[in-house]
Design a protein around this motif. Structure first.
Motif, PDB file in Angstrom:
ATOM      1  N   CYS A 126       1.888   3.091   3.557  1.00 19.78           N
ATOM      2  CA  CYS A 126       2.064   2.262   4.799  1.00 19.78           C
ATOM      3  C   CYS A 126       3.184   2.299   4.922  1.00 19.78           C
ATOM      4  CB  CYS A 126       1.047   1.228   4.819  1.00 19.78           C
ATOM      5  SG  CYS A 126       1.384   0.305   6.408  1.00 19.78           S
ATOM      6  N   MET A 163      -9.359   6.184   5.814  1.00 18.87           N
ATOM      7  CA  MET A 163      -8.253   7.317   6.432  1.00 18.87           C
ATOM      8  C   MET A 163      -8.885   8.769   5.878  1.00 18.87           C
ATOM      9  SD  MET A 163      -4.689   5.764   5.603  1.00 18.87           S
ATOM     10  CE  MET A 163      -4.960   4.826   4.289  1.00 18.87           C
ATOM     11  N   TYR A 177      -5.190  10.555   7.981  1.00 20.29           N
ATOM     12  CA  TYR A 177      -3.935  10.224   7.037  1.00 20.29           C
ATOM     13  C   TYR A 177      -2.777  10.753   7.763  1.00 20.29           C
ATOM     14  CZ  TYR A 177      -0.471  10.195   3.415  1.00 20.29           C
ATOM     15  OH  TYR A 177       1.120   9.959   2.738  1.00 20.29           O
ATOM     16  N   ARG A 202     -10.186  -2.213   6.835  1.00 22.32           N
ATOM     17  CA  ARG A 202     -10.572  -0.933   6.295  1.00 22.32           C
ATOM     18  C   ARG A 202     -10.731  -0.996   4.996  1.00 22.32           C
ATOM     19  NH1 ARG A 202      -7.130   3.681   9.506  1.00 22.32           N
ATOM     20  NH2 ARG A 202      -8.158   3.335  11.872  1.00 22.32           N
ATOM     21  N   CYS A 206       0.851  -1.325  -0.140  1.00 26.46           N
ATOM     22  CA  CYS A 206       0.083   0.118   0.023  1.00 26.46           C
ATOM     23  C   CYS A 206       0.779   1.171  -0.150  1.00 26.46           C
ATOM     24  CB  CYS A 206      -0.850   0.020   1.254  1.00 26.46           C
ATOM     25  SG  CYS A 206      -2.006  -1.443   1.354  1.00 26.46           S
ATOM     26  N   GLU A 239     -10.518   1.848   3.572  1.00 25.93           N
ATOM     27  CA  GLU A 239      -9.218   2.852   3.303  1.00 25.93           C
ATOM     28  C   GLU A 239      -9.995   4.253   2.510  1.00 25.93           C
ATOM     29  OE1 GLU A 239      -7.064   2.350   5.057  1.00 25.93           O
ATOM     30  OE2 GLU A 239      -6.565   0.177   5.134  1.00 25.93           O
TER      31      GLU A 239
END
Ligand code: 5AD
Ligand code: FES
Length: 335
Positions: A38, A174, A205, A131, A35, A133
């Motif tokens: 991350c 996020m 985020y 999630r 991702c 996201e």
């Protein structure tokens, strides 16, 4: 603010002034995914990797049990190989045994097959967080690599499989991603309601230097703006879904030392004290400024208790504190 007052009122009315604890165990930062946002993504070679031993995980669970936490969350980078999934199953059984079934277990271990979800459910976990996201496939595609391992459709399928396996379903997004619009955030909230989730964890985020998305940092709102948006999202979600569990995400605390406590005031009712052994905490770095990386589990426990009492809430010791929403919609399904 009128919004925060209203969401507080609804929280008190629907679920009371109690905060439930989930001892967070960061089991491993080994991750097969990449991702773009991350810090523990596979391609971040700068990140040293670790996995707790079975004994270490079980000791964490024992600690949570002795501290009357009621529940734990096991979180890790994503892996779906058999060695990993079988280890998790064995650990779950062990934890259930040591607590005579009393410790509630939430998993946050990413996308798996329906069979794996079923195996873990049968081994004793009963809640699962995954999630989405971002609920907008276009934004999802901007923050993930474009390959089979990072598909929006598969993420959605996993959410449905988690529910099919019997878990209480949790997801989240996020807030304040680069390129994200207010309209997309509003759609995120509608998505959560349409999916009829039982639990939500969402937070701001926070950029991480060693990730590709860092390059888009010029497009970001200030950290304070992202935090304020996160509070508003939580408060609005509480109005929309009065009886779900909403977690005060750790990322809130990365921006404001009182971020999680403020979220609890504005409608969240779950907090996840980190009980990962100290030596590993610094290595589970999804984003910068992650809080509590120098504190021990004991320090976090004492600190959190003081913080929760400071905002006038009570802690639901020894209780699972399940989402009331789950029970409500189960009744509806069964009738
Ligand atoms: N900022 C904020 N949250 C992040 N997560 C991962 N990276 C970041 C970041 N840079 C969140 C994701 C993931 C959860 C475990 O942590 O939403 O699902
Ligand atoms: Fe970890 Fe305060 S919550 S030290």
């Amino acid at each position: 603010m009128a919004l925060f007052r209203k969401s507080r009122e609804i929280t008190d009315f629907q679920i009371g002034n109690k905060v439930y604890l989930r001892g967070l165990i960061e089991y491993s930062n080994v991750c097969a995914k990449d991702c773009l946002y991350c810090g523990i993504r596979k391609s971040n070679r700068k990140q040293e990797r670790y996995s707790l031993t079975d004994e270490e995980v079980i000791a964490c669970a024992q600690y949570a049990f002795e501290q009357h936490y009621g529940s734990i969350v096991i979180q890790a980078g994503e892996r779906s190989d058999h060695i990993f999934t079988a280890r998790i199953t064995a650990i779950l059984k062990e934890i259930k045994k040591l607590s005579q079934g009393k410790l509630g277990i939430t998993l946050s271990l990413g996308e798996q097959t329906l069979e794996t979800y079923q195996e873990w459910f049968e081994a004793g976990a009963h809640r699962y967080l995954l999630r989405i996201e971002s609920s907008d496939p276009k934004l999802f595609a901007k923050i993930h690599p474009h390959d089979k391992g990072h598909s929006f459709e598969h993420r959605l399928k996993s959410l449905h499989d988690i529910r099919k396996a019997g878990f209480h379903l949790g997801t989240g997004v996020m807030i304040g991603l680069p390129f994200q619009t207010l309209e997309q955030m509003a759609d995120d909230l509608l998505f959560l309601r349409a999916l009829d989730v039982d639990m939500v964890g969402m937070g701001p985020y926070i950029e991480h230097q060693d990730t590709p998305l860092y390059e888009a940092s010029d497009f970001l709102l200030t950290r304070q703006e992202r935090l304020d948006l996160a509070f508003k999202m939580i408060a609005i979600l509480r109005l929309m879904m009065p009886d779900i569990n909403i977690a005060a995400a750790t990322a809130l605390q990365a921006i404001d030392p009182m971020g999680r406590e403020k979220a609890l005031k504005y409608g969240a009712n779950i907090i996840m004290p980190n009980i990962t052994p100290n030596v590993f905490r610094n290595q589970y770095k999804l984003y910068e400024d992650k809080p509590c990386t120098d504190e021990s589990p004991q320090e976090c426990t004492t600190c959190l208790e003081a913080r929760i009492h400071m905002i006038g809430s009570k802690i639901g010791y020894d209780e699972w504190g399940d989402s009331k929403h789950f029970n409500a919609h189960q009744k509806y399904i069964n009738n």
